[in-house]
Design an enzyme around this catalytic site. Structure first.
Site, mmCIF file in Angstrom:
data_model
loop_
_atom_site.group_PDB
_atom_site.id
_atom_site.type_symbol
_atom_site.label_atom_id
_atom_site.label_comp_id
_atom_site.label_asym_id
_atom_site.label_seq_id
_atom_site.Cartn_x
_atom_site.Cartn_y
_atom_site.Cartn_z
ATOM 1 N N TYR A 61 15.181 0.272 -5.571
ATOM 2 C CA TYR A 61 14.345 0.969 -6.268
ATOM 3 C C TYR A 61 14.938 2.064 -6.935
ATOM 4 O O TYR A 61 14.935 2.453 -8.181
ATOM 5 C CB TYR A 61 13.212 1.258 -5.739
ATOM 6 C CG TYR A 61 12.037 1.759 -6.461
ATOM 7 C CD1 TYR A 61 11.302 1.215 -7.625
ATOM 8 C CD2 TYR A 61 11.533 3.134 -6.346
ATOM 9 C CE1 TYR A 61 10.345 1.516 -8.286
ATOM 10 C CE2 TYR A 61 10.696 3.602 -7.028
ATOM 11 C CZ TYR A 61 9.928 3.164 -8.130
ATOM 12 O OH TYR A 61 9.011 3.580 -8.915
ATOM 13 N N ASN A 114 6.179 1.239 -19.167
ATOM 14 C CA ASN A 114 5.540 1.585 -17.631
ATOM 15 C C ASN A 114 5.772 0.359 -16.650
ATOM 16 O O ASN A 114 5.815 0.549 -15.434
ATOM 17 C CB ASN A 114 3.976 1.844 -17.789
ATOM 18 C CG ASN A 114 3.191 1.770 -16.420
ATOM 19 O OD1 ASN A 114 3.693 2.800 -15.618
ATOM 20 N ND2 ASN A 114 2.576 0.958 -16.086
ATOM 21 N N LYS A 172 15.772 3.329 -10.978
ATOM 22 C CA LYS A 172 15.185 4.336 -11.779
ATOM 23 C C LYS A 172 16.372 5.268 -12.320
ATOM 24 O O LYS A 172 16.241 5.932 -13.322
ATOM 25 C CB LYS A 172 14.205 5.129 -10.754
ATOM 26 C CG LYS A 172 13.058 4.286 -10.447
ATOM 27 C CD LYS A 172 12.196 3.709 -11.895
ATOM 28 C CE LYS A 172 10.994 3.033 -11.575
ATOM 29 N NZ LYS A 172 10.247 2.700 -12.870
#
Length: 265
Positions: free
Chosen positions: A146, A82, A150
């Site tokens: 970002y 996480n 991902k």
């Protein structure tokens, strides 16, 4: 599914903390990993059961060795990758340090930590859970770095799922939309101009644990973003046009400049 040993990185705040609280409610035992002891103890204080606190930086070999040793001591059923960083703003304003830190946290750390914990997971026919983002399917302007991280995590999850299936280890990729956490402050100026909808961490965690419990391959939010992800995969040119128009909006451009400096628009 209850009574599992769950290791959560970035467990001191935000989605990580919410995932820990929900796991505790479901009856799991927890290994809480993070860099800030006070935050981890705050998470542990909210649990009904006991938790092991592991103070470690997932981006360093020494930190990962501490985590590996804890998993060897306690056992491990579910690894939740996480911990993450967020970067926003124009690509022109990207600093080398931003790039290095985000890649180390969002891509390298989940890969090598999963590698290091495979023996413990294989003994339990366990599960790897990677916390991604809808930005891992839809590349948003002013979130290029970002989004790239991902996208990489989603690709890693897909390949890893196929590789580990013969060894009895499942892989679940969770892709929430923007969430109200401390990290939100870094792009607050963009929320209004880009018409972003945000979820609470508790909502994300509850939804995520349903997918984790069912050992699903992936999960997306029950919202318009799920439709956009499907459209992105089938007709990406439609998303291209919509987001390119957004990127040209003077209000969005101004907000992106504020996001680079950390100022409020």
């Amino acid at each position: 599914m209850s009574g599992k040993i769950v290791l959560i990185t970035g467990a001191g705040s935000g989605i990580g903390r919410a995932l820990a609280l929900e796991a505790d409610r479901l009856g799991h035992r927890l290994i809480l990993v993070g860099r800030r002891e006070a935050n981890l103890r705050n998470t542990a204080a909210g649990l009904a059961g006991k938790a092991r606190i592991v103070l470690a930086d997932v981006t360093t070999p020494d930190g990962r060795e501490v985590i590996r040793a804890a998993a060897a001591d306690e056992g491990l059923d579910i690894l939740i990758n996480n911990a993450g960083r967020l970067a926003s703003g124009r690509i022109d304003g990207l600093k080398d340090q931003d790039l290095a830190e985000l890649v180390a946290t969002n891509i390298a750390a989940p890969v090598v930590l999963t590698r290091d914990l495979l023996p413990a997971l294989e003994r339990q026919h366990g599960q790897v859970v990677n916390i991604g983002s809808v930005f891992g399917d839809i590349g948003f302007p002013y979130f290029a770095l970002y989004s790239a991280s991902k996208f990489a995590l989603r690709g890693f999850s897909e390949a890893l799922r196929r590789e580990l299936a013969p060894r009895g280890i499942s892989v679940t990729y969770i892709a929430p939309r923007a969430t109200r956490t401390a990290a939100t402050e870094s792009f607050r100026s963009l929320i209004g101009p880009m018409a972003m909808a945000l979820d609470d961490p508790e909502t994300v965690a509850c939804h995520a644990w349903r997918a984790i419990t069912a050992r699903k391959r992936e999960q997306f939010p029950k919202s318009r973003e799920r439709f956009f992800v499907a459209l992105q995969r089938l007709r990406p040119q439609l998303i291209d046009r919509a987001l390119a128009r957004m990127a040209k909006d003077p209000a969005v451009i101004a907000a992106a400049r504020h996001a680079e400096t950390g100022e409020k628009a």
